[in-house]
Design a protein around this motif. Sequence first.
Motif, PDB file in Angstrom:
ATOM      1  N   ASN A 209       0.944  -1.437  -0.068  1.00 11.75           N
ATOM      2  CA  ASN A 209       0.092  -0.093   0.084  1.00 11.75           C
ATOM      3  C   ASN A 209       0.753   1.252   0.095  1.00 11.75           C
ATOM      4  N   ARG A 210       2.050   1.165   0.980  1.00  8.12           N
ATOM      5  CA  ARG A 210       2.782   2.510   0.787  1.00  8.12           C
ATOM      6  C   ARG A 210       3.611   2.601  -0.527  1.00  8.12           C
ATOM      7  N   TRP A 211       3.910   1.437  -1.194  1.00 10.19           N
ATOM      8  CA  TRP A 211       4.416   1.503  -2.392  1.00 10.19           C
ATOM      9  C   TRP A 211       3.414   2.244  -3.449  1.00 10.19           C
ATOM     10  N   VAL A 212       2.350   1.742  -3.440  1.00  9.79           N
ATOM     11  CA  VAL A 212       1.187   2.274  -4.459  1.00  9.79           C
ATOM     12  C   VAL A 212       1.052   3.689  -3.889  1.00  9.79           C
ATOM     13  N   LYS A 213       0.994   4.068  -2.734  1.00  9.60           N
ATOM     14  CA  LYS A 213       0.964   5.626  -2.451  1.00  9.60           C
ATOM     15  C   LYS A 213       2.163   6.352  -3.229  1.00  9.60           C
ATOM     16  N   THR A 214       3.402   5.833  -3.024  1.00  8.38           N
ATOM     17  CA  THR A 214       4.520   6.470  -3.479  1.00  8.38           C
ATOM     18  C   THR A 214       4.383   6.630  -5.105  1.00  8.38           C
ATOM     19  N   GLU A 215       4.173   5.348  -5.712  1.00 10.13           N
ATOM     20  CA  GLU A 215       4.215   5.591  -7.177  1.00 10.13           C
ATOM     21  C   GLU A 215       2.998   6.619  -7.734  1.00 10.13           C
ATOM     22  N   HIS A 216       2.015   6.509  -7.108  1.00 12.05           N
ATOM     23  CA  HIS A 216       0.886   7.308  -7.453  1.00 12.05           C
ATOM     24  C   HIS A 216       1.310   8.905  -7.205  1.00 12.05           C
ATOM     25  N   ARG A 217       1.939   9.264  -6.169  1.00 12.42           N
ATOM     26  CA  ARG A 217       2.397  10.775  -6.174  1.00 12.42           C
ATOM     27  C   ARG A 217       3.297  10.851  -7.294  1.00 12.42           C
ATOM     28  N   ARG A 218       4.108   9.900  -7.584  1.00  7.78           N
ATOM     29  CA  ARG A 218       5.125  10.189  -8.811  1.00  7.78           C
ATOM     30  C   ARG A 218       4.256  10.385 -10.125  1.00  7.78           C
ATOM     31  N   TYR A 219       3.397   9.857 -10.248  1.00 10.85           N
ATOM     32  CA  TYR A 219       2.584   9.974 -11.519  1.00 10.85           C
ATOM     33  C   TYR A 219       1.766  11.290 -11.377  1.00 10.85           C
TER      34      TYR A 219
END
Lengths: 511, 511
Positions: A209-219
């Motif tokens: 979930n934290r990985w998803v949040k990190t990648e989402h912010r990059r996108y």
Amino acid sequence: MPRRPAPTIRPLAPSAPRRRHDATGGADLSRRLAAVRLGQGASSLHPLTDSAANAALESYDRGVKDAFDRIVPVLKRLSALQHEDDFVARAQALAQAELGFSLPLPILEKAWVSQLDMRSLFAWCVFETYEQTSDGFFRDDPLQGQPGSPAADEFNAFLLSCGFHLLDATPCADGRLAHAIAFALRLPFSSVRRRPHAGALFDVENTVNRWVKTEHRRYREGVPNPAHDDTRYLKVVLYHFSSLDPTHEGCAAHGSDDALAASCGRQRLMEFQQAVENSFCCGASVDLLLLGIDTDTDAIRVHVPGMDGSTRLDHWLDAATVYEATRHLQPEEARRRIAELATAAAASTPDPGMVRLISRLLEHNISQIDYVRQYHHGHYADAGHAERFIGVGIGFKEIHLRNLTYFAYMDTVEEGAPDMDVGVKIFKGLNVSRGLPVPVVVRFDYNGKVPGARERAVRHAQRVQEAIENRYPDLFAQGLLHALLTVRDQERHTPAEAVGSTISLTTAGGH
Amino acid sequence: MPRRPAPTIRPLAPSAPRRRHDATGGADLSRRLAAVRLGQGASSLHPLTDSAANAALESYDRGVKDAFDRIVPVLKRLSALQHEDDFVARAQALAQAELGFSLPLPILEKAWVSQLDMRSLFAWCVFETYEQTSDGFFRDDPLQGQPGSPAADEFNAFLLSCGFHLLDATPCADGRLAHAIAFALRLPFSSVRRRPHAGALFDVENTVNRWVKTEHRRYREGVPNPAHDDTRYLKVVLYHFSSLDPTHEGCAAHGSDDALAASCGRQRLMEFQQAVENSFCCGASVDLLLLGIDTDTDAIRVHVPGMDGSTRLDHWLDAATVYEATRHLQPEEARRRIAELATAAAASTPDPGMVRLISRLLEHNISQIDYVRQYHHGHYADAGHAERFIGVGIGFKEIHLRNLTYFAYMDTVEEGAPDMDVGVKIFKGLNVSRGLPVPVVVRFDYNGKVPGARERAVRHAQRVQEAIENRYPDLFAQGLLHALLTVRDQERHTPAEAVGSTISLTTAGGH
């Protein structure tokens, strides 16, 4: 639940008496001799050691711990004074002078009736000192690592240049690793996502979930860099062992078996990587790094991975070895040598960015090896538990000191009960055996941008307090377990806020 | 924990005796008269009603509930037989004929010693029937809404054409709304992210996390559509009320106050929207829709929002009104009229896509209004609780029947205790008062693509079982509370898997 008052702030005196580290304690002679050999040459520091940083870190560590350790001597003196006529005034003067804060009047004023409620008073002082520590951390940035600080900006840029857009580290939750990020690895605390877990066994689902949040912010925001940049999310596991007493003072979660600690750490890392790879398309993956640390000397082990993702359990690069191999070199030459050693130690041809990062971690750790030699005779005197309080919940961004806090990270006691039980057992030895209560600081961080989040965090803390009381009814009934409830807005650089406690101050004279 | 055997599958007999709905029950006359008036004209269906779907849904609902309701009569007959010589053989024959499965031998074989352990046997039968229901749902797709089904594909495309890339609905967790998605709104269950909560008060933080996951998938995979497409995430709250007994049979979480239920629902929706807007840049937002449902007639209320995001609490469009206004029109004319009514009811100028979606929901609900008229005399006879088991945990994708299950959605009993207590109280009335246990199905879904996730789900279920036993020790000790532990791979279209239970079957003869 009475609301505790805003804490009285008093900077921790750098001139406070230094704790004595006695290397002639109870351990056997051969271990002591080894320690002395390890300590040899401590007078001449490694050329890469940052001795100014060492001095500043030692002063901070000592100041905070002294503040906690002054409590019992002051309370002993109060005990002797408690039936004197001017007790309240003398008590307050003594507390102000020695501890830097006043004591709660309702407790002092009741002393003449029977005797001073020392258990409540002790817990009150521990909580007050914790709050001062939290306030000082966010006010003074003693570790020089807050968001936007020069050190944080520099390291963030360096990390990106190595090919990593996030550094997510899970040390063991053991109190002897609480200083791992800021001391042992010398990283700006705001540059690392730290999630300690017992045995360094982080939660795979939460980490995805934290990985998803990190990648989402990059996108979405291009922060810290756009999603199409070829950088990776780096997950680090930091297990631990004891070089002086390997079969007793290693990781309790792995039965002091460091090979097991390492293999479980690698296994969990691989599970996380596989979870990301299996759950998301388009080549989604993460990079992994397995580290170990000797809790006696703070020297790290690096299981240098190959570019193909391989990590060897039976082969690592020891920072103590690196230290010895480079101690007679000039700084730049030493740095080159470290990179060579890291490259040579890799499981297969390593990624150059990973080698640069590992070299930097090793260089940082050299300062810490010297720190332990300078200030702790080459190894810590408190090889075992010596924590000052239990931290329960999610947060504690301001805690970076060794053996200050036993952490029990949890959303609910139902899930975290085994960790909490271990903490209570430790404090039965440390405190209850002396008639003093187990001090528990409950903490839930919240996102202040989310409506209602603070109120939910407060209710969360209250629910956990209730669950703690239900789990340890005897200790609680005897006043041998006290809790302070705190919350903190994780989106702002502000201290924890006390929102309740189990200490009852019911008369009009106090808070 | 004994592993329960793979369930014996027996298709639910469509020829099973029909449950009698007796409109002359215990309620007072005026309510009955109102019901009769409401039921008038039930013979002539609305031109938009899908009577074939109504018949299929009724058959499924009846089949499943009959399977549960056959248990007690069979057990009564077994009780009369239990001291006969050929008891075991006769019991198995009876169970096979009436229930479609064999009973556990260890329980039957012990009957001669004292008497049949009816509590364990009842719980065993309920759990077996639940497992059959779960198996049948994933095998036969009785609601015709599984992923990839024509209905799901059609609705997903329609939803996108209305400008929404995800429909996330939170009905109240009340068992009388468990059929809201598949029956009352006639939506393919796989097209809706359903997260019921007591009082429809969903968790803001969790919902933000689900929003992030949805948006991340759009960025990374273009699923269901690329992130740059101008579509929105639609969050729906469905509160409830009772037209026949508004002050008693409304939402317990809001004290049967439907104005309060609506305003709390709107408040929570706005908090979610604000959380997304405050936490993310670049115009991040979500769309909101507030619905109500009459648990007596299943007629919905739509608080049609304006394009500016406004939602009025004091103004709504009632599906019963829409029904009456369109019942004499031709289908296409009726559809146009519904869209006009929805537009006119909006808080301000509405979004055309939102009007299309709402019109579709109203049209679907017209079928359900006729369903209740056709099969339940215009309102349900079981206005109160009549659930067959408590569902605890996260999941239950296969449960879409009214009053079959009391849901207590939770990660831990520590957080979910208030919901669980309500469920246990309900079942004390329904079951314990008759000497029968409270049957609890614990369920945790997991992502089968994540290594170790199944094992963690199993441990999670076991931990929750332990917490339930600790919370209700008296019921548990008397065999008046039994739990079945189940897990399910949410990434696959497979039934729940039983992984343990509190039913003890210890001899060699059984499972």
